[in-house]
Design a protein around this motif. Structure first.
Motif, short mmCIF file in Angstrom:
data_model
loop_
_atom_site.label_atom_id
_atom_site.label_comp_id
_atom_site.label_asym_id
_atom_site.label_seq_id
_atom_site.Cartn_x
_atom_site.Cartn_y
_atom_site.Cartn_z
N LYS A 186 -31.33 13.19 10.19
CA LYS A 186 -32.21 12.26 9.47
C LYS A 186 -31.89 12.20 7.98
O LYS A 186 -32.66 11.65 7.19
CB LYS A 186 -33.67 12.68 9.66
CG LYS A 186 -34.13 12.61 11.12
CD LYS A 186 -35.60 12.98 11.25
CE LYS A 186 -36.05 12.89 12.71
NZ LYS A 186 -37.50 13.24 12.85
N ASP A 187 -30.77 12.79 7.58
CA ASP A 187 -30.36 12.77 6.18
C ASP A 187 -30.25 11.32 5.71
O ASP A 187 -29.50 10.53 6.30
CB ASP A 187 -29.01 13.47 6.04
CG ASP A 187 -28.63 13.69 4.58
OD1 ASP A 187 -29.07 12.90 3.72
OD2 ASP A 187 -27.89 14.65 4.30
N PRO A 188 -30.99 10.91 4.67
CA PRO A 188 -30.97 9.50 4.22
C PRO A 188 -29.59 9.04 3.77
O PRO A 188 -29.29 7.84 3.81
CB PRO A 188 -31.97 9.48 3.07
CG PRO A 188 -32.10 10.91 2.63
CD PRO A 188 -31.90 11.72 3.86
N ALA A 189 -28.74 9.97 3.35
CA ALA A 189 -27.40 9.58 2.91
C ALA A 189 -26.54 9.06 4.05
O ALA A 189 -25.48 8.46 3.81
CB ALA A 189 -26.71 10.77 2.23
N GLN A 204 -27.94 7.14 6.59
CA GLN A 204 -28.69 6.07 7.21
C GLN A 204 -28.34 4.73 6.58
O GLN A 204 -28.23 4.61 5.36
CB GLN A 204 -30.20 6.32 7.08
CG GLN A 204 -30.66 7.70 7.58
CD GLN A 204 -30.40 7.89 9.05
OE1 GLN A 204 -30.57 6.98 9.85
NE2 GLN A 204 -29.99 9.10 9.42
N ASN A 250 -25.03 2.96 2.98
CA ASN A 250 -24.59 4.34 2.76
C ASN A 250 -23.25 4.60 3.45
O ASN A 250 -22.42 5.35 2.94
CB ASN A 250 -25.64 5.31 3.29
CG ASN A 250 -26.85 5.41 2.36
OD1 ASN A 250 -26.70 5.37 1.15
ND2 ASN A 250 -28.02 5.53 2.93
#
Length: 349
Positions: A237-240, A242, A246
């Motif tokens: 779930k790391d936003p980087a 998603q 990115n």
């Protein structure tokens, strides 16, 4: 309410159940004999060989596709395996070898699982105390086949053999005669990527078709100094990681150009040139790597000199005051050499 088809199927299953349960075969099923209790196993009724076992031990040069003829366990496993190997060689003219459990380097050669056998180890050398504490087990392997098809033909031949030495050995499974339970296998010292080479990746071949490719390296060994790849994370779930925006910022996008840029700087640097070693680049689908040097032997004295020279130049190569072209990323010469034999094979058109 159940549908008609479902109800009919249910009734059929209920009606068929008792019929299956009442089935009586025409003749009684032959019962499997009992195993011989361990305390009733007898010592071999023949004189076991006292020859040195070393000439019969399996090495990396044997096989790679073979047949596992028989496995012995217990204090006399080495000598029993030696007796069988000698008979297979003398009476049947078959290349037979002994693989001892205590000599096995440990690891898997199953396709899809990275092999743990060191490509530089031709034959394991286990010292005390591991050698003593290892479980007593010795296996006899047969064959120097180069293909699976050849191993299949050899397997049919071996399964029909009944070596005389086995008649003097007590077994827990007395109904197994001769080598009827032999199976096909591979030399455990051979790495999986060599046994089952993957198909040529045309994209990787194309990416490495330019000048300075590792495919042009005349040596077998080289020194990796840098690797450019994408990002990694343990958090899904790391936003980087998603979203498409990115992904477009991934360093893997510029990995190839970053590696080529570093290689060009190293080629044009006067201090690096004094080391007298060529610069190479290798690209695959997940990373790009930069290498320095071409060596045929791991004992080449130039290896140490090259690595030490690169370590001393790691900081100066990033100093813009003393150089017209500098590196954006510091080089990190690897402590271990890279064997590029496998890489070269993947780049053959």
């Amino acid at each position: 309410m159940k549908k008609p088809l479902a109800a009919m199927a249910l009734l059929g299953a209920l009606a068929g159940g008792p019929a299956w349960g009442q089935y009586i075969p025409d003749k009684p099923v032959e019962q499997i004999p009992d195993l011989t209790p361990a305390d009733q196993l007898k010592n071999p009724t023949m004189a076991l060989p006292d020859d040195p076992i070393e000439p019969y031990l399996l090495t990396k040069d044997n096989g790679p596709f073979m047949v596992m003829a028989k496995t012995f366990r217990g204090p006399e496993s080495d000598r029993l395996a030696l007796a069988l190997a000698k008979e297979l060689r003398s009476e049947y003219n078959l290349p037979a070898y002994v693989l001892r459990k205590k000599d096995w380097p440990g690891g898997s050669n199953i396709r899809g699982i990275p092999p743990q056998a060191d490509p530089q180890v031709a034959q394991a050398r286990i010292a005390d105390p591991e050698k003593i504490r290892t479980y007593d087990e010795a296996t006899v392997l047969v064959g120097d086949e180069k293909t699976q098809k050849g191993a299949d033909a050899l397997l049919h031949q071996v399964k029909k053999l009944s070596p005389k030495c086995l008649e003097h050995v007590s077994s827990m499974i007395p109904w197994r005669k001769g080598l009827s339970n032999a199976i096909r296998t591979t030399n455990p010292y051979a790495a999986a990527q060599n046994l089952y080479p993957s198909k040529t990746d045309r994209l990787v071949v194309e990416m490495n078709s330019g000048q300075g490719s590792i495919a042009e390296c005349p040596g077998r060994f080289t020194i990796q100094v840098a690797e450019f790849s994408g990002r990694s994370t343990f958090n899904e779930k790391d936003p980087a990681f998603q979203g498409i925006l990115n992904l477009r910022k991934s360093p893997l996008i510029t990995a190839a150009s970053d590696a080529e840029k570093m290689a060009n700087v190293l080629r044009n640097d006067k201090d690096v040139a004094k080391l007298g070693q060529p610069i190479y680049v290798y690209h695959d689908r997940t990373s790009s790597r930069v290498y320095v040097g071409a060596f045929q032997d791991t004992n080449d004295p130039r290896i140490v000199a090259t690595r030490e020279g690169l370590l001393k130049l790691a900081m100066p190569l990033m100093d813009g005051k003393s150089r017209s072209k500098t590196l954006d990323t510091m080089i990190a010469p690897a402590a271990m050499l890279t064997d590029i034999t496998g890489i070269k094979k993947t780049l053959q058109k």
